[in-house]
Motif scaffolding. Structure first.
Motif, PDB file in Angstrom:
ATOM      1  N   ALA A  79       0.845  -1.382  -0.047  1.00  0.00           N
ATOM      2  CA  ALA A  79       0.055  -0.045  -0.027  1.00  0.00           C
ATOM      3  C   ALA A  79       1.058   1.186   0.253  1.00  0.00           C
ATOM      4  O   ALA A  79       1.390   1.650  -1.088  1.00  0.00           O
ATOM      5  N   GLY A  80       1.179   1.724   1.364  1.00  0.00           N
ATOM      6  CA  GLY A  80       2.332   2.765   1.265  1.00  0.00           C
ATOM      7  C   GLY A  80       3.576   2.253   1.190  1.00  0.00           C
ATOM      8  O   GLY A  80       4.509   3.052   1.057  1.00  0.00           O
ATOM      9  N   LYS A 108      -2.705   0.341  -5.561  1.00  0.00           N
ATOM     10  CA  LYS A 108      -2.800   1.764  -5.746  1.00  0.00           C
ATOM     11  C   LYS A 108      -3.744   2.161  -6.925  1.00  0.00           C
ATOM     12  O   LYS A 108      -4.185   3.090  -7.184  1.00  0.00           O
ATOM     13  N   PRO A 119      -8.162   6.684  -1.630  1.00  0.00           N
ATOM     14  CA  PRO A 119      -8.403   7.270  -0.386  1.00  0.00           C
ATOM     15  C   PRO A 119      -9.892   8.014  -0.289  1.00  0.00           C
ATOM     16  O   PRO A 119     -10.429   8.688  -0.978  1.00  0.00           O
ATOM     17  N   GLY A 169      -7.129   2.751   1.120  1.00  0.00           N
ATOM     18  CA  GLY A 169      -6.126   3.549   0.556  1.00  0.00           C
ATOM     19  C   GLY A 169      -5.897   4.879   1.260  1.00  0.00           C
ATOM     20  O   GLY A 169      -5.017   5.581   0.973  1.00  0.00           O
ATOM     21  N   THR A 170      -6.832   5.048   2.334  1.00  0.00           N
ATOM     22  CA  THR A 170      -6.773   6.502   3.051  1.00  0.00           C
ATOM     23  C   THR A 170      -5.170   6.582   3.854  1.00  0.00           C
ATOM     24  O   THR A 170      -5.043   5.643   4.869  1.00  0.00           O
ATOM     25  N   VAL A 171      -4.574   7.366   3.787  1.00  0.00           N
ATOM     26  CA  VAL A 171      -3.350   7.457   4.543  1.00  0.00           C
ATOM     27  C   VAL A 171      -3.506   8.444   5.799  1.00  0.00           C
ATOM     28  O   VAL A 171      -4.660   9.112   6.144  1.00  0.00           O
ATOM     29  N   ARG A 190       2.308   8.729   3.251  1.00  0.00           N
ATOM     30  CA  ARG A 190       2.413   7.339   2.509  1.00  0.00           C
ATOM     31  C   ARG A 190       1.555   6.309   3.286  1.00  0.00           C
ATOM     32  O   ARG A 190       0.934   5.387   2.887  1.00  0.00           O
ATOM     33  N   THR A 229      -0.875   4.080   5.194  1.00  0.00           N
ATOM     34  CA  THR A 229      -2.243   3.823   5.201  1.00  0.00           C
ATOM     35  C   THR A 229      -2.622   3.411   6.570  1.00  0.00           C
ATOM     36  O   THR A 229      -1.736   2.490   7.211  1.00  0.00           O
TER      37      THR A 229
END
Ligand code: FAD
Length: 289
Positions: free
Chosen positions: A30-31, A53, A60, A74-76, A108, A110
Motif C-alpha cells: 500500500a504505502g 494503488k 483514499p 487507501g486512506t493515509v 504514505r 495507510t
C-alpha cells in the motif's frame, strides 16, 4: 533484496485472484512504509508484490454511510489527521494518526497497512479497539466484517484468510456523548515507535473503555461499567484499582530494545490515568488535566 514479481491489478477481483494463487508468497504493497523495510532486510521474501494503488474501490476516501464512518484502505494517516469528522467524533483516532512517523511517512502510510502489519505498537490500533471498529475484508468467498478485537494475532499476523485483503475500516458513530483520548510513551520526541500506546473513551452512560498496546503480542481492550471511572467526582484512589485490573494482562517482552518490562509496567497506570482524565475532560467539555 530477494527478486520478486511486481503486479499492479486494476480490480479487487484481480488482486484477490493473485493473493489466492500465491498465498503466503504474496505481499501487498500500500504505502510500503513497513513492507519495503521487510523487503530490504530480507525478513520478507515474497515471490510477488501486489500494488493496490490502481484499484478504484480502495482509493483514499472517508465517508459517512448509514451511521458508520467508512475509511477506505487507501486512506493515509495525514487524511485521517486532518479530517473534520474524525477530529470531532473520534478525536483519539486523529491524535494517533498524527503521531505516526514523520510528515513524509504519514503522507504514505495507510490505516489499513498499519493494522495489517499488526505491530503491537501500531498507534491506530487502540483508538480502533476502543471505538469498536470493524475491518471489512474481501476475498475469494466475497466480503466479510471482522470486529477489530478479533483481527490481531501477533506482529505481522492477523485473522485475514488466504486470498483476503482489507478494503475498509468502519467505525460505528457513537450513539451517546463520548470523550476520548490517545496518549503514548516514546523514548524521545520525534519519529519513534511507542513503548506504550493507550486510548480511553468515556461515554455519558458511565461506560469506560481502555485499549493499550506495545506491552504484549497484540493490543488489548477492556471495558468498565461500574461508573466509577466515568465519574468526574470519584477520586483517583477509587479509580486506580479499577485501572490496575484493566491493565493486568500486559505482558511486555524482555527482549524489546525500546523499554524494559519494569519501566513499561510502571508507566502503564500513569498513562491510563492521564488518558482517562483527558477523556473525562472532553466528555464534560471542561478542564483537561
Ligand atoms: C520511519 C518510520 C516511522 C514509523 N513510525 C510509526 C509510528 O510512529 N507508529 C506506527 O504505528 N507506525 C509507524 N511506522 C510504521 C508504518 O508507517 C505503519 O505501520 C503504516 O501505517 C503501514 O502502512 P503502509 O500503507 O505503508 O503499509 P505497507 O508497508 O504497504 O504494508 C504493510 C503490511 O500490511 C499489508 N497490507 C497493506 N495494505 C493491506 C490491505 N489493504 N489488505 C491486506 N493487507 C495489507 C502488507 O502486505 C504488509 O504486510 C513507521 C514506519 C517508518 C518507516
Amino acid at each position: 533484496m530477494h527478486p520478486f514479481r511486481y503486479a499492479r491489478p486494476s480490480s479487487l477481483a484481480e488482486a484477490v485472484a493473485l493473493l489466492d494463487e500465491h498465498g503466503p508468497q504474496a505481499q501487498i504493497i500500500a504505502g510500503g512504509t513497513d513492507l519495503v523495510i521487510g523487503l530490504r532486510d530480507r525478513t520478507l521474501e515474497p515471490d510477488v508484490v501486489i500494488d493496490l494503488k490502481r484499484i478504484p474501490d480502495l482509493e483514499p476516501r472517508i465517508r459517512l454511510v448509514d451511521g458508520r464512518l467508512v475509511i477506505s484502505a487507501g486512506t493515509v494517516m495525514s487524511d485521517i489527521e486532518s479530517d473534520a469528522t474524525i477530529a470531532e467524533l473520534f478525536t483519539a483516532l486523529a491524535e494517533s494518526a498524527a503521531v505516526v512517523g514523520s510528515v513524509q511517512i504519514r503522507n504514505r502510510a495507510t490505516l489499513a497497512g498499519n493494522i495489517c502489519n499488526a505491530s503491537p505498537a501500531a498507534d491506530t490500533a487502540p483508538p480502533l479497539l476502543v471505538h469498536r471498529a470493524e475491518v471489512v475484508a474481501f476475498g475469494p468467498r466475497g466480503a466479510r466484517r471482522i470486529p477489530i478485537r478479533e483481527f490481531f494475532v501477533r506482529s505481522r499476523q492477523t485473522t485475514l484468510q488466504r486470498g483476503e485483503l482489507v478494503t475498509a475500516v468502519e467505525l460505528p458513530l457513537p450513539d451517546r456523548r463520548t470523550g476520548d483520548s490517545y496518549v503514548r510513551l516514546t523514548r524521545r520526541r520525534g519519529t519513534d515507535l511507542a513503548s506504550i500506546t493507550m486510548c480511553c473513551a468515556v461515554d455519558a452512560s458511565g461506560s469506560t473503555r481502555l485499549a493499550y498496546g506495545s506491552v504484549g503480542p497484540k493490543p488489548l481492550v477492556f471495558a468498565d461499567e461500574s461508573g466509577v471511572l466515568a465519574d468526574p467526582a470519584a477520586p483517583d484512589e477509587a479509580k486506580a484499582p479499577i485501572l490496575e485490573t484493566m491493565l493486568a494482562e500486559a505482558s511486555p517482552s524482555a527482549g524489546s530494545v525500546r523499554a524494559s518490562p519494569e519501566y513499561r509496567l510502571a508507566m502503564l497506570p500513569v498513562l491510563a490515568m492521564r488518558a482517562l482524565h483527558t477523556a473525562l475532560g472532553r466528555l464534560g467539555g471542561g478542564q483537561v488535566r
